[in-house]
Design an enzyme around this catalytic site. Sequence first.
Site, short mmCIF file in Angstrom:
data_model
loop_
_atom_site.label_atom_id
_atom_site.label_comp_id
_atom_site.label_asym_id
_atom_site.label_seq_id
_atom_site.Cartn_x
_atom_site.Cartn_y
_atom_site.Cartn_z
N HIS A 19 0.84 -1.20 0.00
CA HIS A 19 0.00 0.00 0.00
C HIS A 19 0.87 1.25 0.00
CE1 HIS A 19 0.83 0.59 4.25
NE2 HIS A 19 0.31 -0.58 4.57
N HIS A 22 4.13 1.27 2.32
CA HIS A 22 5.28 0.51 1.81
C HIS A 22 5.86 1.23 0.59
CE1 HIS A 22 2.34 -2.77 3.12
NE2 HIS A 22 3.25 -2.72 4.07
N CYS A 127 0.92 -9.11 21.59
CA CYS A 127 0.09 -8.68 20.45
C CYS A 127 0.54 -9.44 19.21
CB CYS A 127 0.20 -7.18 20.21
SG CYS A 127 -0.64 -6.68 18.69
N CYS A 130 1.81 -7.08 16.42
CA CYS A 130 3.19 -6.58 16.56
C CYS A 130 4.20 -7.71 16.61
CB CYS A 130 3.37 -5.78 17.85
SG CYS A 130 2.33 -4.35 18.00
N CYS A 144 -3.88 -2.77 21.89
CA CYS A 144 -2.60 -2.40 21.26
C CYS A 144 -2.79 -1.09 20.52
CB CYS A 144 -2.17 -3.50 20.29
SG CYS A 144 -0.85 -2.95 19.21
N HIS A 147 -2.56 -1.71 16.62
CA HIS A 147 -3.46 -2.65 15.95
C HIS A 147 -4.89 -2.59 16.46
CE1 HIS A 147 0.54 -4.14 14.91
NE2 HIS A 147 -0.04 -4.41 13.76
N LYS A 299 -3.81 6.15 10.70
CA LYS A 299 -2.69 5.58 9.97
C LYS A 299 -3.21 4.57 8.95
CE LYS A 299 1.12 2.47 10.39
NZ LYS A 299 1.48 1.20 11.00
N LYS A 302 -2.41 -2.26 7.11
CA LYS A 302 -3.09 -3.46 6.64
C LYS A 302 -4.16 -3.86 7.62
CE LYS A 302 1.00 -5.20 6.38
NZ LYS A 302 2.31 -5.64 5.93
O1 ME8 Z 1 6.93 -3.92 10.31
N1 ME8 Z 1 2.82 5.30 6.50
O2 ME8 Z 1 6.56 -4.92 8.25
P1 ME8 Z 1 5.28 -4.10 7.71
C1 ME8 Z 1 4.11 5.22 6.17
N2 ME8 Z 1 8.14 -6.89 8.90
N3 ME8 Z 1 4.79 4.06 6.08
C2 ME8 Z 1 4.14 2.93 6.35
C3 ME8 Z 1 2.78 2.93 6.72
C4 ME8 Z 1 2.11 4.19 6.78
N4 ME8 Z 1 0.83 4.32 7.07
N5 ME8 Z 1 2.41 1.65 6.92
C5 ME8 Z 1 3.51 0.88 6.67
C6 ME8 Z 1 7.16 -4.77 9.46
N6 ME8 Z 1 4.55 1.64 6.31
C7 ME8 Z 1 8.30 -5.74 9.68
C8 ME8 Z 1 9.61 -5.03 9.39
S1 ME8 Z 1 12.27 -4.94 9.15
C9 ME8 Z 1 13.56 -5.83 9.69
C10 ME8 Z 1 10.84 -5.84 9.61
C11 ME8 Z 1 5.89 1.19 5.93
O3 ME8 Z 1 4.82 -4.85 6.51
C12 ME8 Z 1 6.94 1.76 6.87
O4 ME8 Z 1 8.19 1.66 6.26
O5 ME8 Z 1 4.30 -3.86 8.79
C13 ME8 Z 1 6.85 0.79 8.01
O6 ME8 Z 1 7.96 0.86 8.87
C14 ME8 Z 1 6.77 -0.52 7.26
O7 ME8 Z 1 5.95 -0.20 6.11
C15 ME8 Z 1 6.14 -1.65 8.07
O8 ME8 Z 1 5.91 -2.73 7.20
#
Ligand code: ME8
Length: 519
Positions: A19, A22, A127, A130, A144, A147, A299, A302
């Site tokens: 989305h 990412h 959680c 998380c 949380c 979430h 925010k 997902k």
């Molecule tokens: O946390 N605004 O993966 P994730 C801006 N697997 N950036 C956002 C966002 C938003 N609303 N939502 C997500 C994880 N992101 C772990 C990471 S790393 C060793 C492991 C972006 O799929 C942002 O970069 O939940 C956030 O830190 C990341 O997606 C979280 O992706």
Amino acid sequence: MSEAFYVTTPIYYVNAEPHIGHTYTTVVADMLARYHRLRGEQCFMLTGTDEHGDKILEVARERGTTPEAVATEYAQLFQQTWDQLGIQYDRFIRTTDPDHRVVVQSILQKVYDAGEIEFKEYEGLYCVGCERFLTDRDMVDGLCRDHERAPENRSESNYFFKMGDHFSWLAETIENNPDFIRPERYRNEVLAMLSEESGLGGELCISRPKERLDWGIELPFDDRYVCYVWFDALINYLTGVGYPDQSEFETFWPAAEHIIGKDILKPHGVFWPCMLHAIGAPLPRHLNVHGFWNLDNRKVSKSLGNLISPIAMDERYGFEAFRYFLLREMVFGQDSSFSEPLLIARINADLANNLGNLVSRTLNMTNRFADGVVPTPGAQEEAEAVIEKTAARVAAEVDEHVLSLRPQRALESIMGLVDETNRYLERREPWKAAKDPDRAGQVPTTLYTCCESLRITAVLLSAFLPKTSQEILSRLGLDSPLEEASLHDLTRWGLLQSGLPTVKGPPLFPRVDVPEESK
Ligand code: ME8
């Protein structure tokens, strides 16, 4: 040897589709890699997927399939999305890759042998979203914070990494390297987490009993357990460049730039440096932290289900326009709001009216008044010298802003040059001057100045809007790829050769009408 540059995105969870959030992080990383490549540096960009843990197992169970199948489906979806959008990553890493398992197990063994891992019983609120036990600060009204769901009470015997032993070293290191975590507010947040009052435990649970979760990397010193996801996930940054003994590791690791959202500041700002210190590896160069994209003031995530798909944005507006909006609109480090009217307003103001207009006016008039080729300029007057100076100033500003992680300011600066050139064109009015015997001699200089300003604009935009930049350059008769020269040389005034055949072409960015329902 040239300088190295290594940029990483978080590895994304494989439980939902890519989305806007990412996409933002990935576009920032892609922009940085392209920019540094143009500076003549040796670059490596890493992105990928985080595939182990309870969450994926939960999805697999719901769907009556295996975690492998779910992980592969979503890993492919992420990879195809980045490919379709032209993201130039060097490796797409999956935590299920065999080389990653080897690296994780060797690090676990190393930390265990050093006596930094202990086995004990733990009870707490967990959680699933998380993938960790929560502290009071992570919760609002028993839910949380991220979430908005109730954590579960869990108690189990597990392995713990004694990261607290590294806290005072870490606090001192951060104090002594003030821009290690940037922007500054996040450095202060990490320092607050490390202070005793924060309630952050000094022990990080790094295992799960297989009887409850067998989807993970087995602990090399106890086959009844698998590795807990954060310990596994963070190590991807090392695997990606060949830790411990491949030559890429030596080259790239000291030049590592992590790009993350503020939601994962704690694992990256606290767990990760402690893990690296425990294995005697140096810290990355910077931890760069951005804010959240919000929709209706919440925010985008997902779990909340309010997604904005980059593919849909590509189909509706073109990905370059969406990419521009993301980089121009968000102040790196702060939160931003997304709405389609805001996106459309940006496209119309900056891309259609400002940049697109300069391209079409310059090339149309070159076609009409200079036989469609870059004209030979006469002597510069004050007005031309101002554009040349502005271009040099903007090139220096862009460099400074990109290196300091201020993409929005870099784009603002580039658009300033476009704006200034548009105003210059208005004042020189070649469409009138061409018909005036006293001023007709000025027209080739005016058009050359606009073409040259556009060329430098395209060079400076190339990391931000790669396709648009190529398109502008090829309309100016320049077809060779930018990588062959360095940024510094390419932004020098006067490089554009007279006589090159130009192409008018269709509008670069047609104006977008605001949809009825948004008016
Ligand atoms: O946390 N605004 O993966 P994730 C801006 N697997 N950036 C956002 C966002 C938003 N609303 N939502 C997500 C994880 N992101 C772990 C990471 S790393 C060793 C492991 C972006 O799929 C942002 O970069 O939940 C956030 O830190 C990341 O997606 C979280 O992706």
